[in-house]
Design a protein around this motif. Structure first.
Motif, PDB file in Angstrom:
ATOM      1  N   MET A   1      -0.319 -66.423  57.187  1.00 16.94           N
ATOM      2  CA  MET A   1      -0.409 -66.135  55.784  1.00 16.94           C
ATOM      3  C   MET A   1       0.643 -64.957  55.597  1.00 16.94           C
ATOM      4  N   SER A   2       1.260 -64.909  54.959  1.00 14.52           N
ATOM      5  CA  SER A   2       1.952 -63.959  54.311  1.00 14.52           C
ATOM      6  C   SER A   2       1.197 -62.556  53.603  1.00 14.52           C
ATOM      7  N   THR A   3       1.743 -61.532  53.737  1.00 16.77           N
ATOM      8  CA  THR A   3       0.970 -60.406  53.142  1.00 16.77           C
ATOM      9  C   THR A   3       0.837 -60.488  51.519  1.00 16.77           C
ATOM     10  N   ASN A   4       1.882 -61.311  50.822  1.00 17.91           N
ATOM     11  CA  ASN A   4       1.988 -61.583  49.476  1.00 17.91           C
ATOM     12  C   ASN A   4       1.034 -62.407  49.105  1.00 17.91           C
ATOM     13  N   ALA A   5       0.806 -63.589  50.039  1.00 13.82           N
ATOM     14  CA  ALA A   5      -0.306 -64.492  49.711  1.00 13.82           C
ATOM     15  C   ALA A   5      -1.572 -63.979  49.860  1.00 13.82           C
TER      16      ALA A   5
END
Length: 155
Positions: A1-5
């Motif tokens: 999972m990306s940092t933004n998510a």
């Protein structure tokens, strides 16, 4: 999972927990003020229960945020769904705790009065009372009498 998510899930989760906690605190304070008789004591007990709610749900939020569920958007939506279910459960448990506290306070108040129930006037309780139809002195009985009805006949 990306940092933004990940960050978006945490922000959404913290906002949901804080909103629900404020609803519990404000409603619970009014709920317990009536049973304690002392507004400060009711507010204090509600604050303690609300702090427990915040700590528990924020801890669960931290744990749910570490679970790897899937892609960015679907993972965030799934985590928010799980968080909402957990919040509903925590909200119900908190309401049960507030209800139990109020019940114990009402029992204690009855015991202190020597086992006699005292009538609370509506002005004291802060509520309004609506008359019950059919009670003496309120409304005339306008319900149809069974003696005046025509017998039922099947078609």
């Amino acid at each position: 999972m990306s940092t933004n998510a990940y960050l978006s899930f945490l922000v959404i989760g913290v906002v949901l927990v804080l909103i629900d906690g404020q609803i519990i605190y404000r409603s619970g304070r009014r709920y317990l003020e009536n049973s304690y008789g002392d507004p400060a004591a009711g507010a204090s007990m509600t604050r303690l229960v609300t702090v427990l709610f915040h700590l528990a749900t924020l801890g669960v939020l931290a744990l749910v945020s570490t679970i790897d569920i899937g892609g960015d958007l679907t993972g965030v939506v799934t985590r928010v769904g799980v968080l909402l279910l957990i919040l509903a459960l925590a909200h119900g448990i908190t309401l049960a705790a507030l209800s139990r506290i109020r019940g114990e306070q009402e029992v204690e108040a009855v015991v202190q009065r020597g086992g006699r129930k005292q009538r609370v006037e509506p002005e004291q309780a802060g509520t309004t009372v609506t008359p019950v139809p059919g009670q003496p002195g309120t409304y005339p009985d306008v319900s149809p009498s069974l003696e005046n009805r025509a017998p039922y006949s099947a078609p």
